[in-house]
Design an enzyme around this catalytic site. Structure first.
Site, PDB file in Angstrom:
ATOM      1  N   ASP A  23     -16.529 -23.515  33.364  1.00 18.63           N
ATOM      2  CA  ASP A  23     -15.663 -24.521  32.610  1.00 18.63           C
ATOM      3  C   ASP A  23     -15.701 -25.799  33.100  1.00 18.63           C
ATOM      4  OD1 ASP A  23     -13.559 -25.095  30.772  1.00 18.63           O
ATOM      5  OD2 ASP A  23     -12.090 -24.857  32.273  1.00 18.63           O
ATOM      6  N   HIS A  40     -22.234 -29.226  27.295  1.00 17.51           N
ATOM      7  CA  HIS A  40     -22.952 -27.827  27.130  1.00 17.51           C
ATOM      8  C   HIS A  40     -24.306 -27.805  27.430  1.00 17.51           C
ATOM      9  CE1 HIS A  40     -19.071 -26.895  25.706  1.00 17.51           C
ATOM     10  NE2 HIS A  40     -18.849 -27.287  24.676  1.00 17.51           N
ATOM     11  N   GLU A  70     -11.214 -16.776  21.955  1.00 16.93           N
ATOM     12  CA  GLU A  70      -9.924 -17.877  21.684  1.00 16.93           C
ATOM     13  C   GLU A  70     -11.015 -19.365  21.247  1.00 16.93           C
ATOM     14  OE1 GLU A  70      -9.348 -15.866  24.282  1.00 16.93           O
ATOM     15  OE2 GLU A  70      -8.108 -14.683  23.014  1.00 16.93           O
ATOM     16  N   LEU A 134     -31.712  -7.961  38.802  1.00 16.90           N
ATOM     17  CA  LEU A 134     -30.289  -8.336  38.464  1.00 16.90           C
ATOM     18  C   LEU A 134     -29.962  -8.120  37.247  1.00 16.90           C
ATOM     19  CD1 LEU A 134     -28.288 -10.740  39.564  1.00 16.90           C
ATOM     20  CD2 LEU A 134     -29.609 -12.219  38.093  1.00 16.90           C
TER      21      LEU A 134
HETATM   22  C1  IPE Z   1     -12.852 -20.356  29.147  1.00 14.92           C
HETATM   23  O1  IPE Z   1     -12.769 -21.620  29.017  1.00 14.92           O
HETATM   24  C2  IPE Z   1     -13.851 -19.713  28.176  1.00 14.92           C
HETATM   25  C3  IPE Z   1     -15.303 -20.123  28.929  1.00 14.92           C
HETATM   26  C4  IPE Z   1     -15.574 -20.777  29.940  1.00 14.92           C
HETATM   27  C5  IPE Z   1     -16.298 -19.363  28.218  1.00 14.92           C
HETATM   28  P1  IPE Z   1     -11.780 -22.382  28.236  1.00 14.92           P
HETATM   29  O2  IPE Z   1     -12.001 -23.655  28.244  1.00 14.92           O
HETATM   30  O3  IPE Z   1     -11.818 -21.803  26.797  1.00 14.92           O
HETATM   31  O4  IPE Z   1     -10.270 -22.022  28.715  1.00 14.92           O
HETATM   32  P2  IPE Z   1      -8.963 -22.675  28.542  1.00 14.92           P
HETATM   33  O5  IPE Z   1      -8.623 -23.011  27.225  1.00 14.92           O
HETATM   34  O6  IPE Z   1      -8.799 -23.728  29.273  1.00 14.92           O
HETATM   35  O7  IPE Z   1      -7.946 -21.753  29.140  1.00 14.92           O
HETATM   36  C1  IPE Z   2     -16.640 -24.396  29.034  1.00 14.54           C
HETATM   37  O1  IPE Z   2     -16.309 -25.924  29.056  1.00 14.54           O
HETATM   38  C2  IPE Z   2     -17.530 -24.123  27.746  1.00 14.54           C
HETATM   39  C3  IPE Z   2     -17.017 -23.141  27.064  1.00 14.54           C
HETATM   40  C4  IPE Z   2     -15.723 -23.035  26.755  1.00 14.54           C
HETATM   41  C5  IPE Z   2     -17.846 -22.844  25.768  1.00 14.54           C
HETATM   42  P1  IPE Z   2     -15.354 -26.419  28.071  1.00 14.54           P
HETATM   43  O2  IPE Z   2     -15.964 -26.905  26.786  1.00 14.54           O
HETATM   44  O3  IPE Z   2     -14.278 -25.662  28.115  1.00 14.54           O
HETATM   45  O4  IPE Z   2     -14.963 -27.812  28.916  1.00 14.54           O
HETATM   46  P2  IPE Z   2     -13.559 -28.475  29.218  1.00 14.54           P
HETATM   47  O5  IPE Z   2     -12.675 -27.351  29.733  1.00 14.54           O
HETATM   48  O6  IPE Z   2     -13.080 -29.197  27.800  1.00 14.54           O
HETATM   49  O7  IPE Z   2     -13.897 -29.723  30.132  1.00 14.54           O
HETATM   50 MG    MG Z   3     -12.431 -25.312  29.259  1.00 19.59          MG
END
Ligand code: IPE
Ligand code: IPE
Ligand code: MG
Length: 253
Positions: A23, A40, A70, A134
């Site tokens: 995240d 990303h 989600e 792995l």
């Molecule tokens: C969790 O991250 C899902 C992934 C990293 C794929 P999110 O950014 O979607 O989670 P929330 O919305 O902050 O809980």
């Molecule tokens: C995690 O990073 C990647 C996915 C959920 C696909 P985010 O895109 O949620 O990054 P933040 O949380 O908005 O910084």
């Molecule tokens: Mg996020």
């Protein structure tokens, strides 16, 4: 004790199975004045690095949360970009994974991605099926509640058909039907990006996992950061419900 709850005497300083919520990509990009997708892209490079570092460290199973059930709520353009990146990674990385003895699989409700993508996923899984260095599981359109619900539905079908007795359903029978079926429970969970929540990742499987939260954003999570997480894990005392004294005795036996 359930099948996969390890006995303390069998505990190791190297986690056998590491599960990661990657995240912070969006915030990483935003802080640089870049579009979210730049985060990303950078994050994808870190995945490659982590797979290598995990293998070198002796980790046997790595499960990465790439797209949650989600995440469809995000703007359509971002969802599309994430899918494109996932497909590009699939095409470009699988040969290298295979060369390195990595078994690749996708866990999650992949049908929603469409036949073309599912076909490519299944081909990559088939190619790498025999590898043992792995096991890399990518959680895509995955949700912990979906996983448990699906396992329950399968058990319900078996009960209705008379194949199993509902009174004899055990936790092991649920566990075997989860998307992670044959994998051992995660020993170490890592969430980057500063949030201290599970966000519907492996709800059942994390019951006894050590939880490591770091404010480091995923695109900054390098080998050194991973080493820090492993060092933190090595210092934990996992008790699985036993007392600290029992753990000491088992260790000295
Ligand atoms: C969790 O991250 C899902 C992934 C990293 C794929 P999110 O950014 O979607 O989670 P929330 O919305 O902050 O809980
Ligand atoms: C995690 O990073 C990647 C996915 C959920 C696909 P985010 O895109 O949620 O990054 P933040 O949380 O908005 O910084
Ligand atoms: Mg996020």
């Amino acid at each position: 004790m359930t099948r996969s709850a390890p006995h303390p005497a069998g505990a190791s300083n190297i986690p056998r199975h590491v599960a990661v919520i990657m995240d912070g990509n969006g915030r990483w990009a935003k802080s640089r004045g870049l579009p979210r997708v730049a985060g990303h892209r950078k994050g994808r490079e870190r995945v490659r690095e982590l797979v290598e570092a995990a293998g070198e460290s002796g980790v046997r199973y790595l499960t990465l949360f790439a797209f949650s059930s989600e995440n469809w709520r995000r703007p359509a353009q971002e969802v599309e970009l994430l899918l494109d990146l996932f497909l590009a990674a699939l095409d470009q990385e699988v040969a290298r994974l295979h060369e390195n003895g990595v078994r690749f699989q996708v866990i999650g409700d992949t049908a929603r991605f469409g036949d073309k993508i599912v076909e490519r996923i299944r081909a990559a899984e088939a190619l790498t099926r025999g590898n043992t260095a792995l096991t890399l599981s990518i959680a895509a359109n995955y949700g912990g509640r979906w996983d448990i619900t699906r396992a329950c539905a399968e058990l319900a079908r078996a009960a209705v058909s008379g194949a199993i007795d509902p009174a004899r359903i055990t936790p092991e029978m649920v566990e075997q039907r989860l998307a992670t079926g044959a994998l051992p429970e995660p020993d170490l969970f890592i969430r980057t990006g500063g949030e201290q929540r599970i966000s519907n990742f492996l709800l059942w499987q994390l019951a006894y996992t050590e939880l490591y939260f770091t404010p480091v954003l995923w695109p900054d999570f390098d080998r050194e950061q991973f080493a820090a997480a492993l060092a933190w894990f090595a210092a934990r005392e996992r008790r699985f419900g036993f007392t600290g004294e029992q753990i000491d005795a088992a260790r000295n036996a």
